[in-house]
Design a protein around this motif. Structure first.
Motif, PDB file in Angstrom:
ATOM      1  N   ARG A  34       0.802  -1.228   0.000  1.00  0.00           N
ATOM      2  CA  ARG A  34       0.000   0.000   0.000  1.00  0.00           C
ATOM      3  C   ARG A  34       0.840   1.286   0.000  1.00  0.00           C
ATOM      4  N   GLY A  37       1.685   3.300  -3.221  1.00  0.00           N
ATOM      5  CA  GLY A  37       0.763   4.200  -3.915  1.00  0.00           C
ATOM      6  C   GLY A  37       0.129   5.230  -3.017  1.00  0.00           C
ATOM      7  N   ALA A  40       0.324   9.072  -3.776  1.00  0.00           N
ATOM      8  CA  ALA A  40      -0.520   9.510  -4.900  1.00  0.00           C
ATOM      9  C   ALA A  40      -1.995   9.430  -4.528  1.00  0.00           C
ATOM     10  N   ASP A  54      -8.178   4.160 -12.929  1.00  0.00           N
ATOM     11  CA  ASP A  54      -6.993   3.575 -12.268  1.00  0.00           C
ATOM     12  C   ASP A  54      -6.222   2.799 -13.343  1.00  0.00           C
ATOM     13  N   CYS A  57      -4.300  -1.377 -13.026  1.00  0.00           N
ATOM     14  CA  CYS A  57      -4.922  -1.605 -11.702  1.00  0.00           C
ATOM     15  C   CYS A  57      -4.552  -2.948 -11.096  1.00  0.00           C
ATOM     16  N   THR A  62      -6.405  -0.996  -5.495  1.00  0.00           N
ATOM     17  CA  THR A  62      -6.430   0.472  -5.461  1.00  0.00           C
ATOM     18  C   THR A  62      -7.731   1.004  -6.067  1.00  0.00           C
ATOM     19  N   TYR A 123      -5.480   7.876 -11.666  1.00  0.00           N
ATOM     20  CA  TYR A 123      -4.526   7.447 -10.643  1.00  0.00           C
ATOM     21  C   TYR A 123      -3.727   6.290 -11.239  1.00  0.00           C
ATOM     22  N   SER A 124      -2.473   6.151 -10.819  1.00  0.00           N
ATOM     23  CA  SER A 124      -1.725   4.976 -11.258  1.00  0.00           C
ATOM     24  C   SER A 124      -0.634   4.669 -10.236  1.00  0.00           C
ATOM     25  N   ARG A 125      -0.606   3.403  -9.806  1.00  0.00           N
ATOM     26  CA  ARG A 125       0.439   2.987  -8.864  1.00  0.00           C
ATOM     27  C   ARG A 125       1.412   2.079  -9.610  1.00  0.00           C
ATOM     28  N   MET A 126       2.637   2.566  -9.766  1.00  0.00           N
ATOM     29  CA  MET A 126       3.740   1.734 -10.230  1.00  0.00           C
ATOM     30  C   MET A 126       3.491   1.090 -11.599  1.00  0.00           C
ATOM     31  N   ALA A 153       0.143   9.895  -9.548  1.00  0.00           N
ATOM     32  CA  ALA A 153       0.722   8.567  -9.778  1.00  0.00           C
ATOM     33  C   ALA A 153       2.049   8.442  -9.051  1.00  0.00           C
ATOM     34  N   THR A 154       2.461   7.198  -8.869  1.00  0.00           N
ATOM     35  CA  THR A 154       3.811   6.945  -8.361  1.00  0.00           C
ATOM     36  C   THR A 154       4.551   6.029  -9.337  1.00  0.00           C
TER      37      THR A 154
END
Ligand SMILES: C[S@@+](CC[C@H](N)C(=O)[O-])C[C@H]1O[C@@H](n2cnc3c(N)ncnc32)[C@H](O)[C@@H]1O
Length: 311
Positions: A34, A37, A40, A54, A57, A62, A123-126, A153-154
């Motif tokens: 967790r 992200g 962001a 997302d 995803c 997320t 949004y965007s994680r990694m 985002a990250t």
């Protein structure tokens, strides 16, 4: 560096092969992963009734978190290139229990806009550093936003601030069959946005304005279960498919190799502390459907925040 078509095919094949590991460890990824992200998610500040995209995803954790913030009058749409992960996300977060969540299988690089556009935010994680053609992918994100819509985002910074990332793979690799080619230069991979100037250029050409790129240092805390932590990190990384194809003895040796290299992150009886260095990026969709200004607009590179700001 390989050409874009080759990189896109390599990436699609990689994520198809990686899906089983991500699905198997989806709960751990949501919980332990967790912090990857969270900066962001904080910056996204999703509001009730908003419609939020997302990107990449994965197994949907997320997207469900965003859905909780936008509520039943909003929408959280998760898209991912890996069909099996999208199927897993649908199972984990079914519409009868998560009415504002939807998942779609899609390659963001090949879309004009994401169906369901326009969105209020993305949004965007990694994921963004994994795009073979990041300008195409980010342009599709920007076109899918309403004018003035926001992106949070990250992505990873470089390998020196993410030492755990290759430890599991390097420990496991000698016991496994061939691994996919490691990225070179700007090829998609964990560190393809190590240089924030490249990230800024990509976002600018894609039509984003008000770009900010800020370093964030986070720590992932995992339980003191060496075998489980090693298997999780092997399976979600480049050695995942080779690990799953290996016989049980090879898998055991691979886990033992990874455990050895991960030992430096372990506090016996307490658990693992995995440090990660991220870029937190925020941007706003330009109003016109064309690259903003001539060249790059000014980009704000922020100082490293104090630990207590680092959320
Ligand atoms: C490192 S994983 C992160 C998954 C998830 N965001 C998380 O943090 O747990 C990257 C994700 O991006 C997806 N992905 C990679 N390239 C993509 C593309 N071109 N379009 C859509 N999704 C993509 C992969 O299938 C994978 O689920």
């Amino acid at each position: 560096m390989a050409d874009t078509v080759t990189l896109q095919a390599r990436s699609a094949a990689f994520w198809t092969g990686a899906a089983a590991g991500w699905i198997r460890h989806a709960d751990r990824q949501d919980e332990v992963g967790r912090p990857l992200g969270a900066p962001a998610m904080d910056r996204l500040a999703a509001r009730p009734a908003e419609r939020i995209l997302d990107v990449g995803c994965g197994c949907g954790g997320t997207t469900a978190e965003i859905a909780a913030a936008v509520g039943e009058t909003g929408a959280a749409i998760g898209i991912d290139i890996a069909e099996a992960m999208v199927a897993a996300a649908r199972q984990r977060f079914p519409p009868d229990r998560y009415p504002s969540v939807r998942f779609r299988t899609a390659d963001i690089e090949t879309l004009d806009v994401v169906s369901g556009a326009p969105f209020d935010a993305a949004y965007s994680r990694m994921t963004l550093m994994l795009l073979a053609d990041p300008v195409a992918g980010c342009t599709a994100i920007r076109r899918s936003l309403r004018p003035g819509g926001r992106l949070a985002a990250t992505v990873f910074r470089d390998g020196s601030v993410n030492p755990w990332l290759f430890a599991a793979m390097l420990g496991a690799a000698p016991h496994l069959g061939p691994l996919p080619p490691l990225p070179v230069g700007d090829e998609p991979g964990p560190f393809s946005f190590a240089d924030p100037a490249r990230l800024a250029r990509v976002l600018s050409v894609a039509g984003f304005t008000a770009v900010t790129i800020t370093p964030r240092d986070i720590t992932m805390d995992a339980p003191d279960d060496a075998d489980a932590v090693a298997e999780w990190l092997i399976e979600i990384g480049a050695a995942g498919a080779a690990y799953r194809a290996a016989p049980p003895a090879g898998q055991a040796s691979a886990r033992a190799g990874a455990v050895r290299l991960l030992e430096r992150f372990r506090e016996p009886g307490v658990g693992y502390r995995l440090p990660a260095g991220l870029w937190l990026l925020t941007a706003v969709a330009a109003r016109a459907d064309k690259p903003s200004a001539a060249g790059c607009p000014p980009v704000t590179h922020h100082r490293q925040p104090r630990q207590d700001e680092n959320r």
